[in-house]
Motif scaffolding. Structure first.
Motif, PDB file in Angstrom:
ATOM      1  N   VAL A 168       0.870  -1.181   0.000  1.00  0.00           N
ATOM      2  CA  VAL A 168       0.000   0.000   0.000  1.00  0.00           C
ATOM      3  C   VAL A 168       0.911   1.237   0.000  1.00  0.00           C
ATOM      4  O   VAL A 168       1.764   1.383   0.876  1.00  0.00           O
ATOM      5  N   THR A 169       0.736   2.074  -1.014  1.00  0.00           N
ATOM      6  CA  THR A 169       1.551   3.290  -1.134  1.00  0.00           C
ATOM      7  C   THR A 169       0.704   4.503  -0.756  1.00  0.00           C
ATOM      8  O   THR A 169      -0.491   4.368  -0.479  1.00  0.00           O
ATOM      9  N   LYS A 170       1.326   5.680  -0.769  1.00  0.00           N
ATOM     10  CA  LYS A 170       0.619   6.895  -0.366  1.00  0.00           C
ATOM     11  C   LYS A 170      -0.635   7.144  -1.219  1.00  0.00           C
ATOM     12  O   LYS A 170      -1.673   7.561  -0.716  1.00  0.00           O
ATOM     13  N   TYR A 171      -0.525   6.846  -2.519  1.00  0.00           N
ATOM     14  CA  TYR A 171      -1.629   7.173  -3.438  1.00  0.00           C
ATOM     15  C   TYR A 171      -2.310   5.961  -4.058  1.00  0.00           C
ATOM     16  O   TYR A 171      -3.154   6.110  -4.933  1.00  0.00           O
ATOM     17  N   GLY A 172      -1.909   4.762  -3.648  1.00  0.00           N
ATOM     18  CA  GLY A 172      -2.516   3.584  -4.268  1.00  0.00           C
ATOM     19  C   GLY A 172      -1.806   2.324  -3.803  1.00  0.00           C
ATOM     20  O   GLY A 172      -1.736   2.053  -2.612  1.00  0.00           O
ATOM     21  N   CYS A 173      -1.279   1.568  -4.760  1.00  0.00           N
ATOM     22  CA  CYS A 173      -0.526   0.374  -4.377  1.00  0.00           C
ATOM     23  C   CYS A 173       0.533   0.053  -5.424  1.00  0.00           C
ATOM     24  O   CYS A 173       0.491   0.552  -6.546  1.00  0.00           O
ATOM     25  N   GLU A 174       1.475  -0.779  -4.997  1.00  0.00           N
ATOM     26  CA  GLU A 174       2.552  -1.220  -5.891  1.00  0.00           C
ATOM     27  C   GLU A 174       2.532  -2.746  -5.926  1.00  0.00           C
ATOM     28  O   GLU A 174       2.458  -3.393  -4.881  1.00  0.00           O
ATOM     29  N   ILE A 175       2.604  -3.296  -7.137  1.00  0.00           N
ATOM     30  CA  ILE A 175       2.547  -4.752  -7.305  1.00  0.00           C
ATOM     31  C   ILE A 175       3.969  -5.297  -7.241  1.00  0.00           C
ATOM     32  O   ILE A 175       4.742  -5.163  -8.193  1.00  0.00           O
ATOM     33  N   LEU A 176       4.315  -5.923  -6.118  1.00  0.00           N
ATOM     34  CA  LEU A 176       5.709  -6.308  -5.881  1.00  0.00           C
ATOM     35  C   LEU A 176       6.094  -7.573  -6.646  1.00  0.00           C
ATOM     36  O   LEU A 176       7.279  -7.849  -6.811  1.00  0.00           O
ATOM     37  N   THR A 177       5.104  -8.344  -7.082  1.00  0.00           N
ATOM     38  CA  THR A 177       5.393  -9.618  -7.762  1.00  0.00           C
ATOM     39  C   THR A 177       5.017  -9.585  -9.245  1.00  0.00           C
ATOM     40  O   THR A 177       4.853 -10.631  -9.866  1.00  0.00           O
TER      41      THR A 177
END
Ligand code: MF3
Ligand code: CO
Ligand code: CO
Length: 262
Positions: free
Chosen positions: A240-249
């Motif tokens: 979960v990022t400040k403005y949304g999310c990051e897909i780590l995989t």
């Protein structure tokens, strides 16, 4: 309930484990062919993880699980155990689930492979399952209720005529393979959890073509659909990022942003 908020150093380590897990899925693609045994696929992944990645399988030995990856074919919902007597057949839909430990942190991901070509139903089931996962990425940001993830997935899956398995869920991940919170893939009780920046968890919907009901096999691992209809699953680990999310995989071949701004 305590949901850990990851530090920058932890996030960097989890990112490495997640990248390794996704690279195993990329590596194994060319081996998903008719007549290969699931034990051979397991062995190829095991050697790659240990020798090439200098990492460890998180599955091997987990509550006594005997193999390095899970391979779940057709009516197997999850936790299929690789076996030297089981071969892939043309038309099979195959989930491979890879979880890695590197430098004490975990990463976890899975995807469906189709052996050559499958039925219209099998193709549609895989597409709907993947798209339910992708759709959930568009609702994630700090301040949002955790419940919204499962609600979004369930709505989309049921609108497409399929059903969501309720017994298994996504999970927080970090220094533990499975930690809080549980990420339900349906609209259920979330204990009022609100998403916060730097939470890391998996989302891994299991979607059945027929009834949502499942059965645990005698080996105490393999889960099948009760009606023996097809089941599909995709899994990503997300931050979960400040403005949304990051897909780590995220794998290179996936046609989605790494970073979602919601
Ligand atoms: N990788 C699975 C998950 O997504 C867990 C598999 S546990 C095992 O959470 F022991 F079956 F490998
Ligand atoms: Co998982
Ligand atoms: Co997994």
């Amino acid at each position: 309930m305590t949901i850990s908020i990851k530090t920058t150093q932890e996030i960097n380590k989890i990112k490495i484990s997640c990248k390794l897990a996704s690279e195993v899925l990329e590596m194994i693609e060319e081996f998903i062919v008719p007549n290969i045994t699931t034990e051979e696929i397991n062995q190829i992944c095991h050697l790659y993880i240990t020798n090439k990645q200098k990492a460890q399988s998180a599955c091997l030995g987990y509550y006594g699980y005997p193999k390095s990856i899970c391979i779940s074919i057709n009516d197997v919902v999850c936790h299929g155990i690789p076996n030297k007597n089981q071969t892939l057949k043309i038309g099979d839909i195959v989930n491979i689930d890879v979880a890695i430990i590197k430098d004490e942190y975990y990463g976890d991901t899975s995807k469906m492979f189709i052996v050559q070509k499958t039925s219209i139903l099998g193709t549609r089931l895989c597409n709907v399952t993947l798209n339910s996962l992708y759709l959930s990425f568009t609702v994630i940001k700090p301040g949002v209720r955790l419940q919204l993830i499962g609600k979004t997935i369930q709505q989309y899956v049921e609108k497409n005529g399929f059903s969501v398995v309720k017994e298994y869920c996504g999970h927080g991940i970090g220094k533990n393979f499975h930690e809080e919170p549980q990420i339900l893939h349906y609209d259920g009780y979330d204990q009022g959890v609100i998403l916060q920046e730097n939470m890391i968890f998996t989302i891994e919907p299991m979607v059945n073509a027929g009834s949502h009901e499942i059965r645990l096999m005698k080996d105490q691992w393999t889960v099948k659909t009760k009606d023996r209809n097809l089941s599909a699953q995709y899994e990503h680990t997300i931050l979960v990022t400040k403005y949304g999310c990051e897909i780590l995989t995220k794998q290179h071949q996936e046609n989605i942003p790494t970073i979602f701004i919601n």
